[in-house]
Design a protein around this motif. Structure first.
Motif, PDB file in Angstrom:
ATOM      1  N   LEU A  69      40.279  60.036  39.771  1.00 50.71           N
ATOM      2  CA  LEU A  69      39.426  60.355  38.638  1.00 50.71           C
ATOM      3  C   LEU A  69      40.369  59.999  37.444  1.00 50.71           C
ATOM      4  CD1 LEU A  69      39.185  64.181  39.575  1.00 50.71           C
ATOM      5  CD2 LEU A  69      37.270  62.715  39.370  1.00 50.71           C
ATOM      6  N   ILE A  70      39.603  59.641  36.224  1.00 51.45           N
ATOM      7  CA  ILE A  70      40.110  59.196  34.859  1.00 51.45           C
ATOM      8  C   ILE A  70      40.242  60.479  34.300  1.00 51.45           C
ATOM      9  CG2 ILE A  70      37.981  58.447  34.288  1.00 51.45           C
ATOM     10  CD1 ILE A  70      39.448  56.228  32.619  1.00 51.45           C
ATOM     11  N   PHE A  71      41.264  60.677  33.321  1.00 47.62           N
ATOM     12  CA  PHE A  71      41.379  61.709  32.361  1.00 47.62           C
ATOM     13  C   PHE A  71      41.567  61.116  30.930  1.00 47.62           C
ATOM     14  CE2 PHE A  71      42.138  63.375  36.450  1.00 47.62           C
ATOM     15  CZ  PHE A  71      41.575  64.865  36.349  1.00 47.62           C
ATOM     16  N   SER A  72      41.452  62.022  29.997  1.00 48.63           N
ATOM     17  CA  SER A  72      41.852  61.625  28.513  1.00 48.63           C
ATOM     18  C   SER A  72      42.944  61.295  28.217  1.00 48.63           C
ATOM     19  CB  SER A  72      41.269  62.819  27.770  1.00 48.63           C
ATOM     20  OG  SER A  72      42.039  63.993  27.914  1.00 48.63           O
ATOM     21  N   SER A  73      44.283  61.752  29.154  1.00 47.32           N
ATOM     22  CA  SER A  73      45.675  61.412  29.007  1.00 47.32           C
ATOM     23  C   SER A  73      46.197  61.567  30.084  1.00 47.32           C
ATOM     24  CB  SER A  73      46.178  62.310  27.678  1.00 47.32           C
ATOM     25  OG  SER A  73      46.257  63.559  28.220  1.00 47.32           O
ATOM     26  N   GLY A  74      47.499  61.184  30.434  1.00 52.25           N
ATOM     27  CA  GLY A  74      48.594  61.585  31.446  1.00 52.25           C
ATOM     28  C   GLY A  74      48.635  62.849  31.537  1.00 52.25           C
ATOM     29  N   MET A  75      48.985  63.398  30.460  1.00 51.20           N
ATOM     30  CA  MET A  75      49.170  65.054  30.586  1.00 51.20           C
ATOM     31  C   MET A  75      48.115  65.937  31.031  1.00 51.20           C
ATOM     32  SD  MET A  75      52.243  65.717  30.016  1.00 51.20           S
ATOM     33  CE  MET A  75      52.138  67.172  30.330  1.00 51.20           C
ATOM     34  N   ASN A  76      46.817  65.242  30.572  1.00 50.75           N
ATOM     35  CA  ASN A  76      45.553  65.970  31.006  1.00 50.75           C
ATOM     36  C   ASN A  76      45.472  65.824  32.454  1.00 50.75           C
ATOM     37  OD1 ASN A  76      42.465  66.411  31.519  1.00 50.75           O
ATOM     38  ND2 ASN A  76      43.085  67.086  29.316  1.00 50.75           N
ATOM     39  N   ALA A  77      45.757  64.675  32.996  1.00 45.66           N
ATOM     40  CA  ALA A  77      45.627  64.547  34.446  1.00 45.66           C
ATOM     41  C   ALA A  77      46.565  65.608  35.310  1.00 45.66           C
ATOM     42  CB  ALA A  77      46.240  63.064  34.749  1.00 45.66           C
ATOM     43  N   ILE A  78      47.752  65.713  34.569  1.00 43.86           N
ATOM     44  CA  ILE A  78      48.799  66.458  35.246  1.00 43.86           C
ATOM     45  C   ILE A  78      48.303  67.961  35.091  1.00 43.86           C
ATOM     46  CG2 ILE A  78      51.125  67.314  34.953  1.00 43.86           C
ATOM     47  CD1 ILE A  78      51.999  64.491  34.069  1.00 43.86           C
ATOM     48  N   THR A  79      47.915  68.449  34.017  1.00 43.13           N
ATOM     49  CA  THR A  79      47.633  69.833  33.612  1.00 43.13           C
ATOM     50  C   THR A  79      46.231  70.110  34.481  1.00 43.13           C
ATOM     51  OG1 THR A  79      46.497  69.243  31.496  1.00 43.13           O
ATOM     52  CG2 THR A  79      48.299  70.295  31.575  1.00 43.13           C
ATOM     53  N   THR A  80      45.264  69.299  34.560  1.00 46.62           N
ATOM     54  CA  THR A  80      44.208  69.639  35.316  1.00 46.62           C
ATOM     55  C   THR A  80      44.261  69.740  36.897  1.00 46.62           C
ATOM     56  OG1 THR A  80      42.865  68.659  33.578  1.00 46.62           O
ATOM     57  CG2 THR A  80      41.653  68.985  35.583  1.00 46.62           C
ATOM     58  N   THR A  81      45.293  68.956  37.154  1.00 43.75           N
ATOM     59  CA  THR A  81      45.724  68.859  38.768  1.00 43.75           C
ATOM     60  C   THR A  81      46.358  69.985  39.098  1.00 43.75           C
ATOM     61  OG1 THR A  81      45.840  66.461  38.917  1.00 43.75           O
ATOM     62  CG2 THR A  81      46.963  67.641  40.360  1.00 43.75           C
ATOM     63  N   ALA A  82      47.431  70.486  38.088  1.00 48.57           N
ATOM     64  CA  ALA A  82      48.145  71.867  38.407  1.00 48.57           C
ATOM     65  C   ALA A  82      47.062  73.080  38.383  1.00 48.57           C
ATOM     66  CB  ALA A  82      49.317  71.833  37.297  1.00 48.57           C
ATOM     67  N   CYS A  83      46.303  73.170  37.356  1.00 50.60           N
ATOM     68  CA  CYS A  83      45.262  73.970  37.439  1.00 50.60           C
ATOM     69  C   CYS A  83      44.378  74.034  38.513  1.00 50.60           C
ATOM     70  CB  CYS A  83      44.513  73.976  36.091  1.00 50.60           C
ATOM     71  SG  CYS A  83      45.162  74.452  34.787  1.00 50.60           S
ATOM     72  N   ALA A  84      44.049  73.349  39.374  1.00 49.94           N
ATOM     73  CA  ALA A  84      43.247  72.961  40.193  1.00 49.94           C
ATOM     74  C   ALA A  84      43.940  73.437  41.461  1.00 49.94           C
ATOM     75  CB  ALA A  84      42.430  71.542  40.480  1.00 49.94           C
ATOM     76  N   LEU A  85      45.214  73.203  41.756  1.00 48.67           N
ATOM     77  CA  LEU A  85      45.702  73.191  43.027  1.00 48.67           C
ATOM     78  C   LEU A  85      46.698  74.344  43.314  1.00 48.67           C
ATOM     79  CD1 LEU A  85      46.026  69.375  43.852  1.00 48.67           C
ATOM     80  CD2 LEU A  85      44.210  71.222  44.704  1.00 48.67           C
ATOM     81  N   LEU A  86      47.274  75.170  42.035  1.00 47.54           N
ATOM     82  CA  LEU A  86      48.143  76.205  42.098  1.00 47.54           C
ATOM     83  C   LEU A  86      47.718  77.591  41.645  1.00 47.54           C
ATOM     84  CD1 LEU A  86      51.039  74.171  40.330  1.00 47.54           C
ATOM     85  CD2 LEU A  86      50.922  74.916  42.567  1.00 47.54           C
ATOM     86  N   ARG A 220      38.086  67.377  40.651  1.00 47.09           N
ATOM     87  CA  ARG A 220      36.758  66.926  39.762  1.00 47.09           C
ATOM     88  C   ARG A 220      36.010  68.092  39.064  1.00 47.09           C
ATOM     89  NH1 ARG A 220      33.762  62.290  40.015  1.00 47.09           N
ATOM     90  NH2 ARG A 220      34.588  61.848  42.114  1.00 47.09           N
ATOM     91  N   ASN A 221      36.124  69.280  40.162  1.00 40.39           N
ATOM     92  CA  ASN A 221      35.227  70.462  39.418  1.00 40.39           C
ATOM     93  C   ASN A 221      36.062  71.134  38.236  1.00 40.39           C
ATOM     94  OD1 ASN A 221      33.109  70.560  41.544  1.00 40.39           O
ATOM     95  ND2 ASN A 221      34.513  71.651  43.125  1.00 40.39           N
ATOM     96  N   TYR A 222      37.411  70.886  38.441  1.00 43.48           N
ATOM     97  CA  TYR A 222      38.046  71.515  37.395  1.00 43.48           C
ATOM     98  C   TYR A 222      37.995  70.450  36.250  1.00 43.48           C
ATOM     99  CZ  TYR A 222      40.343  75.217  39.717  1.00 43.48           C
ATOM    100  OH  TYR A 222      40.457  76.444  40.452  1.00 43.48           O
ATOM    101  N   ARG A 223      37.764  69.288  36.190  1.00 42.68           N
ATOM    102  CA  ARG A 223      37.479  68.461  35.196  1.00 42.68           C
ATOM    103  C   ARG A 223      36.414  68.432  34.588  1.00 42.68           C
ATOM    104  NH1 ARG A 223      37.036  61.669  35.758  1.00 42.68           N
ATOM    105  NH2 ARG A 223      34.837  62.528  36.558  1.00 42.68           N
TER     106      ARG A 223
END
Ligand SMILES: *Cc1c(COP(=O)(O)O)cnc(C)c1O
Length: 382
Positions: A69-86, A220-223
């Motif tokens: 998946l592509i995100f608006s920034s590296g930080m957004n990739a990290i925050t969305t991943t953390a929110c989705a999986l924790l 992706r659902n979280y994005r």
């Protein structure tokens, strides 16, 4: 425009930029096929875009996973991943010497939602992290290598201590898929800030996450909900950038090593942090995990804070700033740039001395840069 058949020629060598938000369906049968995942058509600009898809397929292949998946920034990739999986009461273990905003997310924001976070210290030389902090973790997040000292961790040792169901996530921004294949060492997800080497021209802010189809669909659902998506134009620039990633990384690896060796032999340089040098504390891990060492070199001068400032001020080629991986060489005196707001004690705790400098090289050759550094060291000495 009326609901007519849309036709235009489609033989552009590069994918056109799909700036649109809405997509039309041929008929209700196609709508059904879309929801069943049987056709590759778009529905809405926050969910789908052909320029994203092209980049996502390429980065998934480079990182050696099924999907990305592509995100608006590296930080957004990290925050969305953390929110989705924790979830609440989960524990996250992470390399404490990491990107400062990642650390703030883990230390200040995730605990607000009841997630426990523990930092692990990669300078622990044997990389013998305590079993307790790793075996309770639902997710282990590693930055490999770390910034600015380029510390590494022994990922196989860590993986062995983790719970079988726990997720290993690696931020491999500083190594790129060319220098480090996190997937081969058991990473479930590989994250990049594409704003650095992957973009490579200093004109793109974006991030990526790659992994198995299941994990990526979950993220992706979280994005889709959180909306950290990127502009189609940005994805198109990244597709351009990927065409040259390999030759750009070859340049960074070759010139980076040349500059690091030059610095190592200079009598006014106390220590060089570059994983390609035998003297880096984690050179043995670099030999195991990395196939190249990139264009970021941190070093400590044998000088006080003032003389170090004189050195960075005297440089003519690098701009003063803290980016890396673009055409422009950049230099920063870490204690008065990225780490300015920390107390002297906090800086000492994370190894940021007054004479520590981080250099990131651009696309120029090594001769001119070495001459520039040589002159600036001479000036700083007087
Ligand atoms: C820059 C960087 C990030 C953040 O990426 P952005 O695209 O600036 O949001 C995360 N991790 C590392 C290692 C970085 O260097």
């Amino acid at each position: 425009m009326s609901k007519q058949k849309k036709q235009s020629y489609r033989n552009s060598c590069l994918t056109p930029i799909y700036q649109n938000i809405a997509y039309f369906f041929e008929d209700t049968a196609q709508v059904r096929q879309y929801y069943e995942g049987k056709v590759s058509v778009g529905r809405y600009g926050r969910y789908d875009n052909p320029n994203w898809l092209e980049f996502e397929n390429k980065i998934a292949a480079l990182d050696n996973y099924e999907s990305a998946l592509i995100f608006s920034s590296g930080m957004n990739a990290i925050t969305t991943t953390a929110c989705a999986l924790l979830e609440q009461n989960d524990t996250l273990a992470y390399t404490g010497r990491c990107y400062r905003k990642t650390k703030q997310l883990f230390r200040q924001i995730l605990p607000k939602w009841g997630i426990k976070t523990i930092s692990i210290n990669p300078t622990n030389n044997d990389n013998n992290f305590s079993n307790k902090c790793l075996e309770n973790a639902k997710m282990v997040f590693l930055e490999m290598p770390s910034n600015p000292h380029l510390y590494l961790v022994d990922i196989t040792k860590i993986k062995r201590k983790m719970h079988a169901d726990a997720l290993l996530v690696v931020d491999s921004t500083l190594s790129t898929p060319l220098n480090f294949q996190a997937q081969k060492w058991g990473a479930d997800l590989t994250i990049h800030s594409c704003s650095k080497y992957i973009g490579g021209h200093g004109d793109v802010l974006a991030g990526s996450v790659a992994g198995s189809k299941d994990l990526i669909e979950h993220i992706r659902n979280y994005r889709n909900i959180m909306g950290g998506v990127t502009a189609p134009n940005t994805a198109s620039l990244l597709n351009r950038s990927l065409e040259t990633l390999e030759i750009r990384m070859q340049h960074f690896n070759t010139v980076g090593l040349e500059i690091a060796e030059y610095l190592y032999h200079h009598h006014q340089v106390k220590q060089v942090f570059y994983t390609g040098l035998k003297t880096h504390p984690h050179h043995h891990l670099a030999k195991k995990y990395l196939t190249g060492h990139g264009g970021v070199i941190s070093f400590e001068l044998d000088m006080n804070e003032k003389a170090t400032s004189k050195f960075v001020d005297a440089l003519q080629i690098p701009c003063m700033g803290s980016n890396f991986g673009s055409g422009q060489a950049m230099i920063e005196q870490c204690s008065i740039f990225t780490y300015y707001n920390l107390s002297p004690q906090e800086r000492q705790d994370i190894g940021i001395s007054d004479s520590l400098v981080r250099l990131s090289i651009g696309y120029g050759n090594s001769d001119a840069l070495i001459e520039d550094i040589d002159k600036a060291l001479e000036i700083a000495n007087h």
